[in-house]
Design a protein around this motif. Structure first.
Motif, PDB file in Angstrom:
ATOM      1  N   VAL A  84       0.362  -1.027   0.135  1.00  0.00           N
ATOM      2  CA  VAL A  84       0.037  -0.010   0.160  1.00  0.00           C
ATOM      3  C   VAL A  84       1.106   1.115   0.327  1.00  0.00           C
ATOM      4  O   VAL A  84       1.901   0.967   0.639  1.00  0.00           O
ATOM      5  N   PRO A  85       0.781   2.155  -0.052  1.00  0.00           N
ATOM      6  CA  PRO A  85       0.816   3.922  -0.311  1.00  0.00           C
ATOM      7  C   PRO A  85       1.090   4.318   1.308  1.00  0.00           C
ATOM      8  O   PRO A  85       0.439   3.656   1.826  1.00  0.00           O
ATOM      9  N   GLU A  86       1.948   4.559   1.187  1.00  0.00           N
ATOM     10  CA  GLU A  86       1.965   5.865   3.262  1.00  0.00           C
ATOM     11  C   GLU A  86       1.049   6.359   3.361  1.00  0.00           C
ATOM     12  O   GLU A  86       1.014   6.390   4.786  1.00  0.00           O
ATOM     13  N   ASP A  87       0.578   6.846   2.663  1.00  0.00           N
ATOM     14  CA  ASP A  87      -0.493   7.848   3.196  1.00  0.00           C
ATOM     15  C   ASP A  87      -2.019   7.065   3.246  1.00  0.00           C
ATOM     16  O   ASP A  87      -3.425   7.701   3.258  1.00  0.00           O
ATOM     17  N   VAL A  88      -2.107   5.936   3.254  1.00  0.00           N
ATOM     18  CA  VAL A  88      -2.859   5.147   3.697  1.00  0.00           C
ATOM     19  C   VAL A  88      -3.229   4.821   5.339  1.00  0.00           C
ATOM     20  O   VAL A  88      -2.330   4.535   5.694  1.00  0.00           O
ATOM     21  N   THR A  89      -4.408   4.620   6.505  1.00  0.00           N
ATOM     22  CA  THR A  89      -4.641   4.595   7.365  1.00  0.00           C
ATOM     23  C   THR A  89      -3.775   2.958   8.104  1.00  0.00           C
ATOM     24  O   THR A  89      -4.464   2.285   7.373  1.00  0.00           O
ATOM     25  N   ALA A  90      -4.021   3.020   9.395  1.00  0.00           N
ATOM     26  CA  ALA A  90      -3.714   1.772   9.570  1.00  0.00           C
ATOM     27  C   ALA A  90      -4.256   1.579  11.168  1.00  0.00           C
ATOM     28  O   ALA A  90      -4.295   3.272  11.627  1.00  0.00           O
ATOM     29  N   ASP A  91      -5.202   0.507  11.691  1.00  0.00           N
ATOM     30  CA  ASP A  91      -5.746   0.819  12.484  1.00  0.00           C
ATOM     31  C   ASP A  91      -5.480  -0.358  13.487  1.00  0.00           C
ATOM     32  O   ASP A  91      -5.356  -1.483  12.812  1.00  0.00           O
ATOM     33  N   GLU A  92      -6.762  -0.290  14.464  1.00  0.00           N
ATOM     34  CA  GLU A  92      -6.157  -1.474  15.644  1.00  0.00           C
ATOM     35  C   GLU A  92      -6.991  -2.790  14.701  1.00  0.00           C
ATOM     36  O   GLU A  92      -7.686  -2.860  14.169  1.00  0.00           O
ATOM     37  N   GLY A  93      -5.702  -3.558  14.945  1.00  0.00           N
ATOM     38  CA  GLY A  93      -6.293  -5.424  14.092  1.00  0.00           C
ATOM     39  C   GLY A  93      -5.491  -5.361  13.000  1.00  0.00           C
ATOM     40  O   GLY A  93      -5.006  -6.394  12.667  1.00  0.00           O
ATOM     41  N   ASP A  94      -5.235  -4.219  11.990  1.00  0.00           N
ATOM     42  CA  ASP A  94      -4.218  -4.608  11.543  1.00  0.00           C
ATOM     43  C   ASP A  94      -2.841  -4.888  11.009  1.00  0.00           C
ATOM     44  O   ASP A  94      -2.269  -5.203  12.315  1.00  0.00           O
ATOM     45  N   GLU A  95      -1.981  -5.397  10.409  1.00  0.00           N
ATOM     46  CA  GLU A  95      -1.138  -6.470   9.992  1.00  0.00           C
ATOM     47  C   GLU A  95       0.160  -5.150   9.046  1.00  0.00           C
ATOM     48  O   GLU A  95      -0.577  -5.382   7.595  1.00  0.00           O
ATOM     49  N   ILE A  96       0.672  -4.921  10.037  1.00  0.00           N
ATOM     50  CA  ILE A  96       1.546  -3.565   8.849  1.00  0.00           C
ATOM     51  C   ILE A  96       2.528  -4.576   8.792  1.00  0.00           C
ATOM     52  O   ILE A  96       4.157  -4.641  10.027  1.00  0.00           O
TER      53      ILE A  96
ATOM     54  N   GLU B  82      -9.135  -0.562  -9.099  1.00  0.00           N
ATOM     55  CA  GLU B  82      -8.643  -1.575  -7.820  1.00  0.00           C
ATOM     56  C   GLU B  82      -8.147  -0.766  -6.968  1.00  0.00           C
ATOM     57  O   GLU B  82      -7.752   0.950  -7.227  1.00  0.00           O
ATOM     58  N   PRO B  83      -8.304  -1.809  -5.811  1.00  0.00           N
ATOM     59  CA  PRO B  83      -6.830  -0.791  -4.941  1.00  0.00           C
ATOM     60  C   PRO B  83      -5.911  -0.940  -5.170  1.00  0.00           C
ATOM     61  O   PRO B  83      -4.585  -1.375  -6.406  1.00  0.00           O
ATOM     62  N   ALA B  84      -5.567   0.564  -5.249  1.00  0.00           N
ATOM     63  CA  ALA B  84      -3.399   0.813  -5.166  1.00  0.00           C
ATOM     64  C   ALA B  84      -2.162   0.348  -4.130  1.00  0.00           C
ATOM     65  O   ALA B  84      -2.981   0.230  -2.812  1.00  0.00           O
ATOM     66  N   VAL B  85      -1.258  -0.156  -4.978  1.00  0.00           N
ATOM     67  CA  VAL B  85      -0.577  -0.247  -4.586  1.00  0.00           C
ATOM     68  C   VAL B  85       0.815   0.583  -4.299  1.00  0.00           C
ATOM     69  O   VAL B  85       1.422   0.957  -3.590  1.00  0.00           O
ATOM     70  N   VAL B  86       0.518   1.879  -5.398  1.00  0.00           N
ATOM     71  CA  VAL B  86       1.657   2.971  -4.734  1.00  0.00           C
ATOM     72  C   VAL B  86       0.507   4.145  -5.919  1.00  0.00           C
ATOM     73  O   VAL B  86      -0.491   4.577  -5.842  1.00  0.00           O
ATOM     74  N   ARG B  87       1.510   5.265  -5.168  1.00  0.00           N
ATOM     75  CA  ARG B  87       1.349   6.835  -5.276  1.00  0.00           C
ATOM     76  C   ARG B  87       2.483   7.211  -6.102  1.00  0.00           C
ATOM     77  O   ARG B  87       2.949   7.425  -4.928  1.00  0.00           O
TER      78      ARG B  87
END
Ligand SMILES: [Zn+2]
Ligand SMILES: [Zn+2]
Lengths: 64, 302
Positions: free
Chosen positions: A43-55, B13-18
């Protein structure tokens, strides 16, 4: 949330929702030097992560 | 950015990069397309390939050269050029075995001709032996010898171009290092034209992709391998510059691309201003050098 660091050690962080970029910076990691896999997907880094997520944070080594 | 908003600009579709310039989000399939298209566009824009070329790919087996071989294998047939992979086995115990295996696996899978040359064969000794007592200079010595080994392999396979896997990070770091060293001749030196009889033109198709994009590309295509790192540490300056540039790129996206534009501008203005300087040949091995004896012969104490 569960955070798997580049050295494969695991950290459990309990906090409200934050962007992955914020989490990386708190960990002292420059987002341009890693790839982030959230619940098995890149995922791009501006995606949010919440409780229960694995990063999972992958640091790519130099060379090659 | 909630998952519902992180969607591919092209297909939802869900994006993997920006990515920036232009600002876009891409899913796995569209990122793979986009990265390939940018590499192809760079090859066409800079006229890297001519029909009839036999392109040698310097294949270390590491991530950059793996991505390079995958992309050239895909694009060269349409450009009317052939492909051969060359691997230099320096002789670095505990490191080279595994990358060599990765290189062999890849050329086998793609059906690409593969030639391996060794330092032992070319210089009489492997790198580990050459470096006994001067391990700290490992990367510098290896760099000089590997360039010669690649040039020799290019001659053996009769290639007309040499493609290497340098990425945007590598290239931007080199620009900044040359500036910090005050090395204007090195900054201006353009190896993409070659030197008839000595060097074939050297092309760097991946210089438009960042290291992060290349690793993402390999992960998405299932070609990323966690390989051992070379035991010989890089130069101190490069590692400082890498950290510095990574910080700048994060806070000021586009910094690396602007450094490359600066370098190209310097080369452009230098080209018209000054005639090419005279080249001499090494009195020991006959290769091009700026002095009387080349760097390779000096390093090997010939
Ligand atoms: Zn898409
Ligand atoms: Zn020489």
């Amino acid at each position: 949330m569960r955070i798997i660091l580049p050295d494969k050690s695991v950290r459990t962080v309990s906090r409200a929702s934050a962007t992955i970029e914020e989490i990386l910076i708190e960990l002292g990691i420059n987002p341009t030097t890693v790839i982030v896999v959230k619940n098995g997907t890149i995922v791009p880094e501006d995606v949010t992560a919440d409780e229960g997520d694995e990063i999972r944070i992958l640091r790519f080594s130099h060379g090659g | 950015m909630t998952p519902g908003e992180n969607l591919c600009s092209l297909c939802n579709e869900p994006a993997v990069v920006r990515l920036v310039e232009p600002e876009r989000r891409l899913c796995a399939a569209h990122f793979i397309e986009d990265a390939g298209a940018r590499v192809l566009a760079a090859m066409e824009r800079e006229r890297m390939i001519s029909p009839g070329d036999r392109v040698a790919v310097g294949l270390s087996g590491g991530k950059d050269s793996t991505a390079l071989l995958l992309l050239l294998h895909r694009f060269l047939p349409a450009l009317g050029a052939g492909l051969v992979a060359i691997t230099v086995d320096e002789g670095i115990a505990g490191y080279r075995e595994e990358t060599l295996r990765a290189a062999r696996d890849l050329t086998g899978e793609l059906g690409v001709e593969h030639v391996i040359v060794t330092f032992a064969d070319l210089f009489g000794e492997d790198l580990d032996t050459i470096l006994v007592g001067r391990e700290a200079q490992g990367c510098t010595v290896c760099g000089v010898l590997r360039r010669r080994a690649l040039a020799e392999a290019v001659k053996r396979v009769g290639a007309t171009k040499l493609a290497t896997g340098h990425n945007l990070d590598d290239e931007a770091q080199s620009v900044l290092m040359n500036v910090l060293r005050g090395d204007l001749p090195r900054l201006r030196q353009d190896t993409s034209t070659g030197q008839p009889g000595h060097f074939v033109p050297r092309i760097k198709p991946l210089a438009v992709l960042s290291e992060k994009e290349i690793v993402t590309y390999l992960l998405l295509r299932g070609y990323f391998r966690d390989l051992p790192e070379c035991p010989y540490a890089g130069t101190a300056l490069r590692s400082e510059v890498r950290t510095m540039l990574a910080g700048l790129e994060h806070r000021h996206p586009g910094t690396m691309v602007r450094l490359m534009q600066f370098r190209d501008g310097v080369r452009e203005s230098a080209r018209s201003a000054e005639p090419a300087k005279a080249l001499s040949t090494c009195r020991i091995c006959g290769e091009l050098t700026s002095g009387e004896v080349c760097q390779v012969c000096r390093l090997l104490d010939r």
